[in-house]
Design a protein around this motif. Structure first.
Motif, mmCIF file in Angstrom:
data_model
loop_
_atom_site.group_PDB
_atom_site.id
_atom_site.type_symbol
_atom_site.label_atom_id
_atom_site.label_comp_id
_atom_site.label_asym_id
_atom_site.label_seq_id
_atom_site.Cartn_x
_atom_site.Cartn_y
_atom_site.Cartn_z
ATOM 1 N N ASN A 1 0.846 -1.180 0.000
ATOM 2 C CA ASN A 1 0.000 0.000 0.000
ATOM 3 C C ASN A 1 0.885 1.235 0.000
ATOM 4 N N VAL A 2 0.498 2.192 -0.828
ATOM 5 C CA VAL A 2 1.257 3.434 -0.960
ATOM 6 C C VAL A 2 0.287 4.602 -0.841
ATOM 7 N N GLU A 3 0.632 5.561 0.001
ATOM 8 C CA GLU A 3 -0.061 6.846 0.054
ATOM 9 C C GLU A 3 1.010 7.911 -0.096
ATOM 10 N N LEU A 4 0.971 8.605 -1.217
ATOM 11 C CA LEU A 4 2.014 9.563 -1.573
ATOM 12 C C LEU A 4 1.418 10.966 -1.612
ATOM 13 N N ASP A 5 1.914 11.852 -0.752
ATOM 14 C CA ASP A 5 1.494 13.250 -0.768
ATOM 15 C C ASP A 5 2.295 13.983 -1.832
ATOM 16 N N VAL A 6 1.571 14.691 -2.695
ATOM 17 C CA VAL A 6 2.167 15.366 -3.843
ATOM 18 C C VAL A 6 1.755 16.829 -3.816
ATOM 19 N N VAL A 7 2.680 17.725 -4.165
ATOM 20 C CA VAL A 7 2.362 19.145 -4.240
ATOM 21 C C VAL A 7 1.262 19.336 -5.270
ATOM 22 N N ASP A 8 0.222 20.019 -4.848
ATOM 23 C CA ASP A 8 -0.948 20.248 -5.698
ATOM 24 C C ASP A 8 -0.605 21.243 -6.807
ATOM 25 N N PRO A 9 -0.797 20.851 -8.078
ATOM 26 C CA PRO A 9 -0.465 21.747 -9.184
ATOM 27 C C PRO A 9 -1.538 22.789 -9.450
ATOM 28 N N GLY A 10 -2.601 22.790 -8.668
ATOM 29 C CA GLY A 10 -3.723 23.698 -8.913
ATOM 30 C C GLY A 10 -4.898 22.923 -9.451
ATOM 31 N N ASP B 1 10.409 11.712 -7.559
ATOM 32 C CA ASP B 1 9.707 12.785 -8.258
ATOM 33 C C ASP B 1 9.757 14.046 -7.393
ATOM 34 N N PRO B 2 10.213 15.172 -7.941
ATOM 35 C CA PRO B 2 10.365 16.388 -7.132
ATOM 36 C C PRO B 2 9.053 16.942 -6.588
ATOM 37 N N ARG B 3 7.920 16.510 -7.132
ATOM 38 C CA ARG B 3 6.624 16.972 -6.626
ATOM 39 C C ARG B 3 6.189 16.221 -5.377
ATOM 40 N N SER B 4 6.796 15.080 -5.109
ATOM 41 C CA SER B 4 6.394 14.279 -3.955
ATOM 42 C C SER B 4 6.976 14.874 -2.678
ATOM 43 N N VAL B 5 6.182 14.784 -1.606
ATOM 44 C CA VAL B 5 6.553 15.404 -0.342
ATOM 45 C C VAL B 5 6.717 14.374 0.767
ATOM 46 N N ALA C 1 5.238 -0.902 8.201
ATOM 47 C CA ALA C 1 4.773 0.345 7.604
ATOM 48 C C ALA C 1 5.818 1.410 7.927
ATOM 49 N N ILE C 2 6.158 2.218 6.938
ATOM 50 C CA ILE C 2 7.120 3.296 7.144
ATOM 51 C C ILE C 2 6.560 4.595 6.562
ATOM 52 N N ILE C 3 7.019 5.692 7.096
ATOM 53 C CA ILE C 3 6.694 7.011 6.571
ATOM 54 C C ILE C 3 8.013 7.710 6.296
ATOM 55 N N ARG C 4 8.123 8.256 5.093
ATOM 56 C CA ARG C 4 9.333 8.995 4.719
ATOM 57 C C ARG C 4 8.930 10.342 4.134
ATOM 58 N N HIS C 5 9.772 11.334 4.374
ATOM 59 C CA HIS C 5 9.550 12.678 3.869
ATOM 60 C C HIS C 5 10.688 13.045 2.924
ATOM 61 N N ARG C 6 10.380 13.890 1.967
ATOM 62 C CA ARG C 6 11.434 14.412 1.090
ATOM 63 C C ARG C 6 12.332 15.293 1.947
ATOM 64 N N LEU C 7 13.613 15.054 1.842
ATOM 65 C CA LEU C 7 14.574 15.913 2.544
ATOM 66 C C LEU C 7 14.665 17.216 1.775
ATOM 67 N N ARG C 8 14.439 18.304 2.456
ATOM 68 C CA ARG C 8 14.471 19.624 1.844
ATOM 69 C C ARG C 8 15.703 20.378 2.307
ATOM 70 N N ASP C 9 16.273 21.126 1.421
ATOM 71 C CA ASP C 9 17.375 22.016 1.738
ATOM 72 C C ASP C 9 16.787 23.226 2.449
ATOM 73 N N PHE C 10 17.255 23.537 3.669
ATOM 74 C CA PHE C 10 16.709 24.659 4.406
ATOM 75 C C PHE C 10 16.867 25.971 3.645
ATOM 76 N N ALA C 11 17.903 26.087 2.836
ATOM 77 C CA ALA C 11 18.120 27.321 2.092
ATOM 78 C C ALA C 11 17.282 27.367 0.829
ATOM 79 N N GLY C 12 16.674 26.194 0.433
ATOM 80 C CA GLY C 12 15.937 26.068 -0.818
ATOM 81 C C GLY C 12 14.730 26.873 -0.855
#
Length: 149
Positions: free
Chosen positions: A58-67, A113-117, A138-149
């Motif tokens: 099972n996969v639940e992937l949060d993705v940045v909403d494109p509008g 995918d860069p849109r995945s969060v 079951a695991i939960i992972r987040h995209r690592l973000r650059d703080f300066a990004g």
């Protein structure tokens, strides 16, 4: 107000925390793959190397909403077919000893995918014990973000 806050807290501005908080408020949508059943060569025991076992993923992937999706622009969405094909490819690549390893590989695939969060993955072996419907993780992972990004 924001300008005043950054003047009072120059360290938060330097670390990019304001931008991180702004991104955290961005709308998202979920791409889901539920109860994907596949034969898999998985397990640490010799008998598990000899025969495939059924796994449920099972996969639940949060993705940045494109509008708005009203234009039906396929290029704006993260396609669930990509996830299913990727999971099949991971499983086809060879024996995997741990369900945790399979879950991590699927999470990495989803976060490419860069849109995945954020991704929530569950992997269950269905044939491990006759007394249990399934065993797994079951695991939960987040995209690592650059703080300066």
């Amino acid at each position: 107000m924001l300008r005043r806050m950054t003047q009072e807290w120059p360290l938060s501005e330097a670390l990019g925390l304001r931008r991180l908080l702004e991104r955290a408020k961005a709308p998202s949508y979920q791409v889901k793959v539920r109860n994907l059943l596949l034969p898999c060569s998985i397990g640490i025991y010799e008998h598990e190397r000899q025969h495939t076992q059924r796994v449920r993923i099972n996969v639940e992937l949060d993705v940045v909403d494109p509008g708005s999706f009203s234009s039906e622009d396929f290029s704006k969405v993260l396609n669930y077919e990509t996830i299913v094909a990727g999971v099949r490819a991971i499983i086809a690549s060879g024996h995997i000893e741990l369900v945790e390893t399979l879950a991590e590989r699927i999470a990495a695939l989803c976060l490419e995918d860069p849109r995945s969060v954020r991704v929530d993955i569950s992997v269950e072996k269905l044939d491990a014990y006759c007394e249990a419907e399934s065993v797994g993780v079951a695991i939960i992972r987040h995209r690592l973000r650059d703080f300066a990004g």
